[in-house]
Structure formats: C-alpha cells, structure tokens
Write an enzyme that holds these catalytic residues in place. Structure first.
Site, short mmCIF file in Angstrom:
data_model
loop_
_atom_site.label_atom_id
_atom_site.label_comp_id
_atom_site.label_asym_id
_atom_site.label_seq_id
_atom_site.Cartn_x
_atom_site.Cartn_y
_atom_site.Cartn_z
N LYS A 83 -37.83 5.38 0.87
CA LYS A 83 -36.53 4.95 1.41
C LYS A 83 -36.37 5.23 2.90
O LYS A 83 -36.74 4.43 3.73
CB LYS A 83 -35.40 5.53 0.57
CG LYS A 83 -35.26 4.85 -0.80
CD LYS A 83 -33.98 5.23 -1.49
CE LYS A 83 -33.83 4.57 -2.86
NZ LYS A 83 -33.61 3.12 -2.79
N PHE A 114 -33.98 8.32 -12.72
CA PHE A 114 -34.50 7.01 -12.29
C PHE A 114 -35.68 7.25 -11.38
O PHE A 114 -35.56 7.94 -10.37
CB PHE A 114 -33.44 6.19 -11.56
CG PHE A 114 -33.93 4.82 -11.17
CD1 PHE A 114 -33.92 3.78 -12.08
CD2 PHE A 114 -34.44 4.58 -9.90
CE1 PHE A 114 -34.40 2.52 -11.73
CE2 PHE A 114 -34.92 3.34 -9.54
CZ PHE A 114 -34.90 2.30 -10.46
N ASP A 155 -38.86 14.27 -7.34
CA ASP A 155 -38.65 12.92 -6.84
C ASP A 155 -37.49 12.95 -5.86
O ASP A 155 -36.32 13.02 -6.25
CB ASP A 155 -38.37 11.99 -8.02
CG ASP A 155 -38.03 10.56 -7.59
OD1 ASP A 155 -37.80 10.32 -6.40
OD2 ASP A 155 -37.97 9.69 -8.48
#
Length: 397
Positions: free
Chosen positions: A253, A139, A224
């Site tokens: 985040k 993702f 990532d």
C-alpha cells in the site's frame, strides 16, 4: 471534454465488474484533495485505501519518479538494483528485519510469507508441519492462497476448493489461539489492527502473549501490516507500539507513496530457507518503484509526518467522539493514529454515498463501521471540514 457520465458508460462496457464503483471519475489529486473530470473537488479521507499516506502526488515522490523514469524503469532481478538495495537497507535499519523480498502488492507479500513459513518448517520438521493459524475477520488478500488465509467467509464464496491448512481463531483471544495449536501448525499470521475487519485494534497484551506462544512452540509469527504499516498508526510500523517483533512482516500500500510495491521483511533465521529459485517476482523491487519507496520512506522518517499523524489522529478521534456524544446510533470510536473506525448500530453504506455527494471520501467496512484513512499530512482545517460534512449527514438520520 469527456464527462464523468461518458467515462462511466465506457467503463461499464469493458472493465471487469469486480468493484461496486461509486460515480466518481478521478482526474487529479494534490495533498488531501481529489478532483473528478467534471472539476468537482473532494476531501479524500480514504487515501486510496491507505496508499496515499503522503497525500496525492507528493512532490518529492513525483520528482523521484520523473528522474528515475528517464534513467532506468525496469531491470531484471538477475542483476543488482541500487535503489532496491537502498530500500532494503532502510527497512532493515528501522525494523527487526535482516532481509527483504520485494513484490508488487500486499497479496503477493502475504503469499511470500506463507511460502516462507512453510519452507522454514518443512526443512526443520518435515512436510506435515504446514498449517497456519489466522484470525476471524482478518483480511490478507484476494489470491486463492490469501483468501484461504482470510477469516471472512464472504470473500471465499464461489472459489472452492481453497488452499488447505488454515485455522481461524477469534482476534484478541490468546487462550483460543493456544488451544488451536497442533503438531501440524507452523505459523501464526495476524494484523496488529484489522482494517477490513472493522478497524479492530489488538487488545493490550495480546500480541505479547501470541509472541510467547509462538516461541514456546517454535512457530513463525507473521504480522500483516499491508494496511497499517508505513506510518499509518503513528509509528513507522504498528507492531512497535505493542513492543512485539514478528519473524516476518508484510508491507505494501503506502510503501512507495502511491506507486505499487510490496515487501516481505524477515529475520535471518526465517529468511535463510529462501535460496535461489525458491521464490521470485519479475517486477518486484524494480528501479522505478524502489526509488519511489526510498523517497517515501525518507519523507516519513525525516519530514515530521509521523508526528503529524499522532497529533491529527488524536484530533480526529476527539472530533469523532464529539459526534458520538450527539448521535446515539454511534456505538464506538476506535483505531490508532490515522486509521479510525466509527461503529454504528445501523448500516453505513448510505452515509458513505451521501458523503461522496457532498465532497467527502470515506468508506464502510464490516457493514456498520465507517473507516477514516486520511493522508498522514492532513491538517486540522481539513479534519474540521470533514466533520462538518459528516455531522450534517448524521443529523438527518
């Protein structure tokens, strides 16, 4: 006072329905705890999906935001921004990187990475070498570019045509990756731990093999770490535990301890093709967010947060293994640090809903994996409370 039910009714009229929202209307948070507008307390083991690594409203981050908001909130990137420069220095001093591009989210950071690897390869090899290999179950975001990179069909449904040039291989299979390489491949992009894909950790030796393959073919290697960076796995960056450095790293985040910011960290070799006008972000690295991120980074590095993550990650894993021994529908406990997954032989959504009702916030990913992402400051007592709630729910299944 407006109740939760009233807020939910108002939201249903005007807020886009892009989330299947739970019936919780958040009002305030402190540490590992969250309260709704009706005054109900929750133990937050989701942490804003790995955003609140320092807990809700960490006092140092709050103070930094308050002071900076009174001095300068926004300044164009046409000019130099001290806190942005300081943040870039911190990220490079504590990583493989030489240069940092700032943006506002993980998807934006991954978009920047995809542009960078294409630009690097185009300048060196020509425009036909632009394709990227990613992993199945990966993702990478919700933009057209990042869903194109994502190895999950469910996030792509209804959005064709997607961006061309992506190939997907099984996560953890170095030989499958090697076989997927063609003359048109320019990069490999992987998550060291697949969060949305079910908390799947790269098997031993896999990332090292990927690095070797990329070096053999002069491919850019992108990690990532939007979800697992900034201390989540017990080290500042997840790649450190595998002893393998990428050419490009994406973060977001938890980088600012709550406020929105994203970053793409790159080597000088990779970043040199990103000259003036090749990429940009109006709000990227603005004074307010960069100041929060500097404070959050220093807190991670200087206040024993990483040590607590390792210790509490081990403790939580052991408590989850105890539950596995008592409940036969728990298939596996996996993860690293304080990103842990409990794979079930049954769907997990109802367990998440019951936990919410009893004051525990977790979530379910990949349909059958309960995901635990508590703040890195979590205590044994809070873990014990969470496990008592969860055990009570599981006993009734």
């Amino acid at each position: 006072m407006t109740t939760s039910a009233q807020w939910i009714a108002r939201g249903d009229k005007h807020v886009a329905k892009t989330y299947g929202r739970y019936p919780l209307v958040a009002a305030r948070g402190e540490g590992c705890q969250l309260w709704d507008v009706d005054g109900k307390r929750y133990l937050d083991f989701l942490a804003g999906v790995a955003v609140n690594n320092l807990g809700h409203c960490h006092p140092k981050v709050v103070a930094a935001l308050q002071q900076q908001a009174a001095e300068l909130i926004h300044c164009s990137n046409f000019y130099h921004i001290p806190s942005q420069i300081e943040l870039a220095e911190l990220l490079c001093e504590h990583s493989f990187g030489d240069r940092v591009f700032f943006c506002n989210s993980g998807a934006e950071a991954n978009e920047a990475a995809m542009k960078l690897v294409r630009k690097y390869s185009a300048e060196k090899y020509g425009s036909n070498r632009f394709e990227v290999i990613t992993a199945l179950a990966s993702f990478h975001g919700r933009t057209i570019g990042t869903i194109s990179a994502t190895g999950q069909d469910k996030v792509k449904a209804g959005f064709n045509p997607l961006l061309p040039g992506f190939h997907y291989v099984p996560f953890g299979d170095a030989e499958a990756l090697r076989k997927a390489i063609t003359p048109n491949i320019c990069a490999v992009m992987l998550e060291p731990v697949q969060g949305e894909g079910g908390v799947r950790v790269a098997p031993p030796g896999y990332l090292e093999a990927v690095r070797q393959i990329c070096d053999e073919h002069d491919l850019m290697l992108v990690f990532d770490e939007v979800q697992v960076g900034c201390g989540r796995t017990g080290s500042l960056f997840a790649y450190e535990q595998d002893g393998v450095a990428p050419d490009v790293l994406t973060l977001a985040k938890a980088l600012a301890g709550g406020p929105p910011i994203g970053a793409m960290v790159a080597t000088e070799k990779a970043a040199e093709c990103f000259g003036p006008g090749t990429h940009g972000s109006t709000f990227g690295g603005n004074p307010l967010m960069a100041t929060a991120a500097v404070t959050a980074m220093r807190t991670l590095l200087e206040d024993g947060v990483l040590d607590n993550c390792v210790a509490m990650g081990d403790y939580l894993r052991n408590r989850l293994e105890e539950l596995k021994g008592r409940h036969p529908f728990i298939n596996e406990v996996r993860g690293r640090g304080l990103i842990l997954g409990v794979e079930l032989t049954i769907p997990g959504a109802d367990i998440v809903s019951q936990a919410l009702q009893q004051g525990l916030l977790i979530n379910c990913t990949a349909n059958t994996v309960l995901r635990f992402l508590p703040p890195l400051i979590v205590t044994r007592e809070e873990i014990d409370e969470a496990m008592t709630i969860l055990d009570g729910i599981l006993q009734k299944i």
